[in-house]
Design a protein around this motif. Structure first.
Motif, PDB file in Angstrom:
ATOM      1  N   LYS A 136       0.840  -1.195   0.000  1.00 13.60           N
ATOM      2  CA  LYS A 136       0.000   0.000   0.000  1.00 13.60           C
ATOM      3  C   LYS A 136       0.874   1.242   0.000  1.00 13.60           C
ATOM      4  CE  LYS A 136      -3.957  -2.109   2.324  1.00 13.60           C
ATOM      5  NZ  LYS A 136      -4.892  -2.027   3.477  1.00 13.60           N
ATOM      6  N   PRO A 137       0.454   2.270  -0.721  1.00 14.72           N
ATOM      7  CA  PRO A 137       1.256   3.508  -0.739  1.00 14.72           C
ATOM      8  C   PRO A 137       1.171   4.227   0.611  1.00 14.72           C
ATOM      9  CG  PRO A 137      -0.798   3.819  -1.930  1.00 14.72           C
ATOM     10  CD  PRO A 137      -0.743   2.361  -1.590  1.00 14.72           C
ATOM     11  N   ASN A 138       2.182   5.023   0.862  1.00 16.39           N
ATOM     12  CA  ASN A 138       2.241   5.853   2.067  1.00 16.39           C
ATOM     13  C   ASN A 138       2.230   5.016   3.351  1.00 16.39           C
ATOM     14  OD1 ASN A 138       2.036   8.128   0.349  1.00 16.39           O
ATOM     15  ND2 ASN A 138      -0.206   7.940   0.374  1.00 16.39           N
ATOM     16  N   TYR A 139       2.742   3.766   3.291  1.00 14.55           N
ATOM     17  CA  TYR A 139       2.818   2.921   4.496  1.00 14.55           C
ATOM     18  C   TYR A 139       4.275   2.609   4.791  1.00 14.55           C
ATOM     19  CZ  TYR A 139       2.681  -1.129   7.534  1.00 14.55           C
ATOM     20  OH  TYR A 139       2.888  -2.000   8.579  1.00 14.55           O
ATOM     21  N   LYS A 140       4.677   2.877   6.003  1.00 15.18           N
ATOM     22  CA  LYS A 140       6.021   2.585   6.462  1.00 15.18           C
ATOM     23  C   LYS A 140       5.928   1.650   7.658  1.00 15.18           C
ATOM     24  CE  LYS A 140      10.297   4.704   8.076  1.00 15.18           C
ATOM     25  NZ  LYS A 140      10.968   5.974   8.458  1.00 15.18           N
ATOM     26  N   TYR A 141       6.563   0.469   7.544  1.00 12.48           N
ATOM     27  CA  TYR A 141       6.471  -0.542   8.601  1.00 12.48           C
ATOM     28  C   TYR A 141       7.359  -0.163   9.769  1.00 12.48           C
ATOM     29  CZ  TYR A 141       7.174  -4.894  11.129  1.00 12.48           C
ATOM     30  OH  TYR A 141       7.269  -5.834  12.120  1.00 12.48           O
ATOM     31  N   THR A 142       6.777  -0.169  10.953  1.00 10.58           N
ATOM     32  CA  THR A 142       7.515   0.060  12.197  1.00 10.58           C
ATOM     33  C   THR A 142       7.086  -1.008  13.196  1.00 10.58           C
ATOM     34  OG1 THR A 142       5.793   1.607  12.925  1.00 10.58           O
ATOM     35  CG2 THR A 142       7.757   2.538  11.882  1.00 10.58           C
ATOM     36  N   PRO A 143       7.999  -1.884  13.633  1.00  6.48           N
ATOM     37  CA  PRO A 143       7.617  -2.950  14.575  1.00  6.48           C
ATOM     38  C   PRO A 143       7.200  -2.372  15.924  1.00  6.48           C
ATOM     39  CG  PRO A 143       9.998  -2.872  14.299  1.00  6.48           C
ATOM     40  CD  PRO A 143       9.431  -1.941  13.275  1.00  6.48           C
ATOM     41  N   ASP A 144       6.181  -2.956  16.482  1.00  5.44           N
ATOM     42  CA  ASP A 144       5.649  -2.513  17.767  1.00  5.44           C
ATOM     43  C   ASP A 144       6.186  -3.434  18.849  1.00  5.44           C
ATOM     44  OD1 ASP A 144       4.275  -1.418  19.822  1.00  5.44           O
ATOM     45  OD2 ASP A 144       2.273  -1.931  19.088  1.00  5.44           O
ATOM     46  N   PHE A 145       7.272  -3.013  19.512  1.00  2.00           N
ATOM     47  CA  PHE A 145       7.859  -3.828  20.574  1.00  2.00           C
ATOM     48  C   PHE A 145       7.042  -3.777  21.859  1.00  2.00           C
ATOM     49  CE2 PHE A 145      11.479  -2.735  17.828  1.00  2.00           C
ATOM     50  CZ  PHE A 145      11.970  -4.007  17.576  1.00  2.00           C
ATOM     51  N   GLY A 146       6.130  -2.855  21.950  1.00  2.00           N
ATOM     52  CA  GLY A 146       5.271  -2.822  23.132  1.00  2.00           C
ATOM     53  C   GLY A 146       4.347  -4.016  23.225  1.00  2.00           C
ATOM     54  N   LYS A 147       4.130  -4.722  22.104  1.00  2.00           N
ATOM     55  CA  LYS A 147       3.290  -5.911  22.142  1.00  2.00           C
ATOM     56  C   LYS A 147       3.922  -7.023  22.963  1.00  2.00           C
ATOM     57  CE  LYS A 147       0.876  -5.142  17.761  1.00  2.00           C
ATOM     58  NZ  LYS A 147       0.573  -5.689  16.415  1.00  2.00           N
ATOM     59  N   VAL A 148       5.247  -7.067  23.018  1.00  2.00           N
ATOM     60  CA  VAL A 148       5.920  -8.094  23.815  1.00  2.00           C
ATOM     61  C   VAL A 148       5.608  -7.897  25.293  1.00  2.00           C
ATOM     62  CG1 VAL A 148       8.156  -9.080  24.423  1.00  2.00           C
ATOM     63  CG2 VAL A 148       7.734  -8.317  22.087  1.00  2.00           C
ATOM     64  N   THR A 149       5.668  -6.660  25.747  1.00  2.00           N
ATOM     65  CA  THR A 149       5.378  -6.370  27.160  1.00  2.00           C
ATOM     66  C   THR A 149       3.935  -6.689  27.505  1.00  2.00           C
ATOM     67  OG1 THR A 149       7.033  -4.607  27.101  1.00  2.00           O
ATOM     68  CG2 THR A 149       5.472  -4.591  28.929  1.00  2.00           C
ATOM     69  N   ILE A 150       3.025  -6.293  26.637  1.00  2.00           N
ATOM     70  CA  ILE A 150       1.606  -6.555  26.901  1.00  2.00           C
ATOM     71  C   ILE A 150       1.320  -8.054  26.889  1.00  2.00           C
ATOM     72  CG2 ILE A 150      -0.725  -6.171  26.036  1.00  2.00           C
ATOM     73  CD1 ILE A 150       0.258  -3.495  24.932  1.00  2.00           C
ATOM     74  N   ALA A 151       1.891  -8.771  25.919  1.00  2.00           N
ATOM     75  CA  ALA A 151       1.684 -10.215  25.853  1.00  2.00           C
ATOM     76  C   ALA A 151       2.275 -10.926  27.064  1.00  2.00           C
ATOM     77  CB  ALA A 151       2.293 -10.769  24.569  1.00  2.00           C
ATOM     78  N   ALA A 152       3.459 -10.510  27.500  1.00  2.00           N
ATOM     79  CA  ALA A 152       4.077 -11.133  28.672  1.00  2.00           C
ATOM     80  C   ALA A 152       3.259 -10.891  29.927  1.00  2.00           C
ATOM     81  CB  ALA A 152       5.495 -10.593  28.851  1.00  2.00           C
TER      82      ALA A 152
END
Length: 303
Positions: free
Chosen positions: A147-163
């Motif tokens: 998709k245009p105008n999309y830049k992937y940025t990993p969300d490391f906060g998901k690790v904390t929430i999942a843990a």
């Protein structure tokens, strides 16, 4: 020629012979001398003698032999060290038993055998945490890729929430259940009781089925995700229900319904919550407005 009165010649005792002739059914008893003990008995006696002679050097051996080994307090490292001392094939058997539950088989009685471990539950929960977080990021990337105008940025906060969610479920829920069953066991003496570590071990291994299910959630198909959730819930819930049913089946019917419902509902909340939060349908990416293009399109109309 040797004399007939030789003292070294074998002689029969006449009294014994007469007694045996008089009573043929009599049983003779042989009493061995102290010096003629069998070799195994002498070794056992020597071992006992050595233990008695050196009480300071063999305290651990004698305590293990007679079952008097004192356990370390629960706040020490030595207390938890024994829960990580387990063979690999035992962990494999317990994982298979949790993934493929068999009707009528209690997980604690069949697989734990009063020997719970924390090695398997710890690594299962840790793997589940990273599987949820990584799969959620990959799924988000696949949905927006191209998709245009999309830049992937990993969300490391998901690790904390999942843990936080997974380890809270794997420790706080067993703690609450153990306390409740202990309270009910004090009131009704014939109930089956489980230790806290056994309950933690059951909950930890019951999460192993969610790891392959989470990997399937990467696919951007909602029907695949929900089908895998249903299968994982049925297998994981079956392990928990068959394990804790003997502990409450002799209790009051209302208590049975409350406990079984709580076990099943909390399991459902964990699975559905992970799916909704980490794999929810993403919002469409709004195209970024270009001010220069807007001015160009408006210029002819103004003139």
């Amino acid at each position: 020629m040797a004399s007939t009165n030789d003292p070294f010649q074998f002689q029969e005792f006449e009294e014994t012979g007469n007694l045996l002739d008089a009573n043929r059914d009599a049983t003779s008893v042989y009493i061995p001398d102290e010096g003629t003990k069998p070799e195994k008995q002498r070794k056992a006696a020597d071992f006992t003698h050595d233990v008695d002679e050196d009480p300071h050097g063999t305290d651990d051996k004698t305590e293990l032999l007679f079952g008097q080994k004192k356990s370390a307090p629960f706040w020490t490292f030595e207390y938890y060290q024994r829960f990580f001392d387990i063979e690999t094939h035992h962990v494999k058997e317990r994982i298979i038993g949790s993934v493929l539950p068999w009707p009528g088989k209690n997980f604690i009685h069949v697989y734990l055998r009063r020997n719970p471990d924390l090695y398997g539950p710890f690594w299962i929960c840790t793997t589940f945490v990273f599987a949820v977080a990584i799969s959620g990021n990959i799924s988000n990337f696949l949905v927006h890729s191209g998709k245009p105008n999309y830049k992937y940025t990993p969300d490391f906060g998901k690790v904390t929430i999942a843990a936080t969610a997974i380890f809270s479920y794997a420790w706080l829920v067993p703690l609450s259940l153990w306390g409740f069953l202990l309270w009910r066991n004090n009131k009704i003496m014939n109930l089956v009781s489980y230790s806290f570590m056994e309950i933690v071990c059951v909950y930890g291994y019951s999460l192993s089925i969610y790891i392959p299910a989470v990997v399937l959630w990467i696919l951007p198909y909602e029907w695949v995700r929900w089908c895998s959730i249903v299968v994982a819930l049925c297998l994981s819930g079956s392990v928990l229900v068959m394990t804790f049913w003997p502990a409450v089946r002799d209790d009051h019917p209302k208590v049975i319904i409350a406990v079984m419902s709580a076990v099943v509902v909390l399991n459902i909340l964990l699975a559905v919550g992970c799916k909704v939060y980490f794999f929810s349908k993403p919002e469409p990416v709004q195209p970024v407005n270009n001010p220069a293009a807007t001015e160009v399109t408006k210029a002819p109309s103004s003139s």
